[in-house]
Design a protein around this motif. Structure first.
Motif, short mmCIF file in Angstrom:
data_model
loop_
_atom_site.label_atom_id
_atom_site.label_comp_id
_atom_site.label_asym_id
_atom_site.label_seq_id
_atom_site.Cartn_x
_atom_site.Cartn_y
_atom_site.Cartn_z
N THR A 147 0.84 -1.20 0.00
CA THR A 147 0.00 0.00 0.00
C THR A 147 0.87 1.25 0.00
O THR A 147 1.87 1.32 0.72
CB THR A 147 -0.92 0.03 1.24
N ARG A 162 -1.61 10.72 -7.85
CA ARG A 162 -1.99 9.30 -7.99
C ARG A 162 -1.58 8.79 -9.37
O ARG A 162 -1.04 7.69 -9.49
CB ARG A 162 -3.51 9.17 -7.79
N THR A 166 1.12 5.73 -10.19
CA THR A 166 0.81 4.56 -11.02
C THR A 166 1.78 4.46 -12.19
O THR A 166 2.09 3.36 -12.66
CB THR A 166 -0.64 4.59 -11.53
N TRP A 170 2.81 1.22 -9.77
CA TRP A 170 1.87 0.86 -8.71
C TRP A 170 0.45 0.76 -9.26
O TRP A 170 0.02 1.61 -10.05
CB TRP A 170 1.91 1.89 -7.59
N ALA A 171 -0.28 -0.26 -8.85
CA ALA A 171 -1.68 -0.40 -9.23
C ALA A 171 -2.50 0.69 -8.54
O ALA A 171 -2.20 1.09 -7.41
CB ALA A 171 -2.21 -1.78 -8.84
N ASP A 172 -3.52 1.17 -9.21
CA ASP A 172 -4.33 2.24 -8.63
C ASP A 172 -4.95 1.81 -7.30
O ASP A 172 -5.06 2.62 -6.37
CB ASP A 172 -5.44 2.65 -9.61
N ASP A 173 -5.34 0.53 -7.19
CA ASP A 173 -5.96 0.09 -5.94
C ASP A 173 -4.94 -0.13 -4.82
O ASP A 173 -5.31 -0.47 -3.70
CB ASP A 173 -6.81 -1.17 -6.15
N ALA A 174 -3.66 0.09 -5.11
CA ALA A 174 -2.64 0.04 -4.07
C ALA A 174 -2.51 1.37 -3.34
O ALA A 174 -1.84 1.45 -2.32
CB ALA A 174 -1.29 -0.35 -4.66
N LEU A 176 -3.87 4.48 -1.17
CA LEU A 176 -4.88 4.76 -0.16
C LEU A 176 -4.81 6.23 0.24
O LEU A 176 -3.79 6.69 0.76
CB LEU A 176 -4.66 3.87 1.07
N ASP A 177 -5.89 6.95 -0.02
CA ASP A 177 -5.99 8.37 0.34
C ASP A 177 -6.36 8.47 1.81
O ASP A 177 -7.45 8.08 2.22
CB ASP A 177 -7.05 9.04 -0.54
N ARG A 209 1.07 -3.52 3.84
CA ARG A 209 -0.22 -3.65 3.17
C ARG A 209 -1.34 -3.45 4.18
O ARG A 209 -1.33 -4.07 5.26
CB ARG A 209 -0.36 -5.04 2.52
#
Length: 230
Positions: A147, A162, A166, A170-174, A176-177, A209
């Motif tokens: 994360t 963001r 990426t 890094w994957a977008d779902d990795a 965390l705002d 994570r």
């Protein structure tokens, strides 16, 4: 995008190379851009086509200015560039300040907050400071997903950052705002745990994570922060 990197250390060089490979127009800002010794240190970057200029020139070039300088010197360096030159710009802050004994130079606040307070017209986003510079640009080197966190007041700026993260792989779902710039304290203060983990495992190349409960998870799910069971 046009990216300026403040800082010619390992982190600044790694990020500059990675974003250049992703197609961005990157200028590296150095406090000694004409120093032959410094230029020799940066020979690999220069040979790859990256430009090394003064810090003010890198800031003028940038749509996104990356602070990869030591956290004990960051605010002072940005002041030499000046608030008018930074107004409206996105500052992606990676820095963490350490004292000689390994303790944080800002124990009651974060560098991200200090920068935002010093430059209220600048859009500061804190990220990438919870991972080693090698992992920053090679998340695929980890055995599993990790994360990366975002902190900042400006939603548009966080969206831009963001996208840049990426672009590092890094994957977008990795991502965390965490919320406003005040949450940068948690990111930066993780440095103390980071050091402990590195000592225990013998490597700086790891990620963390955030793992959420499953469908049959804790009954505290959804409660306001701080009200759940430990």
């Amino acid at each position: 995008m046009r990216i300026g990197i403040l800082g010619t250390g390992n982190v600044g060089r790694a990020l500059a190379s990675a974003w250049a490979r992703a197609g961005h127009d990157v200028v590296v800002g150095s406090r000694r851009p004409d120093d032959p010794e410094r230029l020799t240190e940066l020979k690999e970057l220069i040979t790859s086509g990256l430009r090394v200029e003064g810090c003010a020139a890198a800031a003028a070039h940038a749509e996104v200015l990356v602070n990869a300088t030591p956290g004990t010197a960051s605010v002072e360096l940005l002041r030499t560039i000046g608030a008018p030159a930074l107004a409206g710009k996105i500052v992606l802050d990676v820095g963490v300040g350490f004292l000689e004994d390994g303790s944080l130079s800002h124990p009651d606040v974060s560098l991200g907050e200090e920068i935002q307070r010093a430059f209220p017209e600048t859009r500061v986003v804190k990220t990438l400071c919870t991972i080693d510079r090698k992992v920053m640009v090679a998340p695929e080197s980890l055995e599993g997903p990790a994360t990366v966190f975002l902190s900042g007041e400006d939603a548009e700026a966080k969206t831009v950052v963001r996208g840049l993260v990426t672009d590092l792989g890094w994957a977008d779902d990795a991502l965390l705002d965490l919320g406003g710039i005040g949450t940068a304290r948690g990111q930066e203060h993780f440095a103390l745990l980071f050091t402990g983990i590195a000592t225990a495992t013998g490597t700086y190349e790891f990620g963390i994570r955030v793992v959420l409960p499953g469908a049959a998870g804790s009954g505290s799910q959804g409660l306001p922060h701080g009200q759940g069971a430990p």
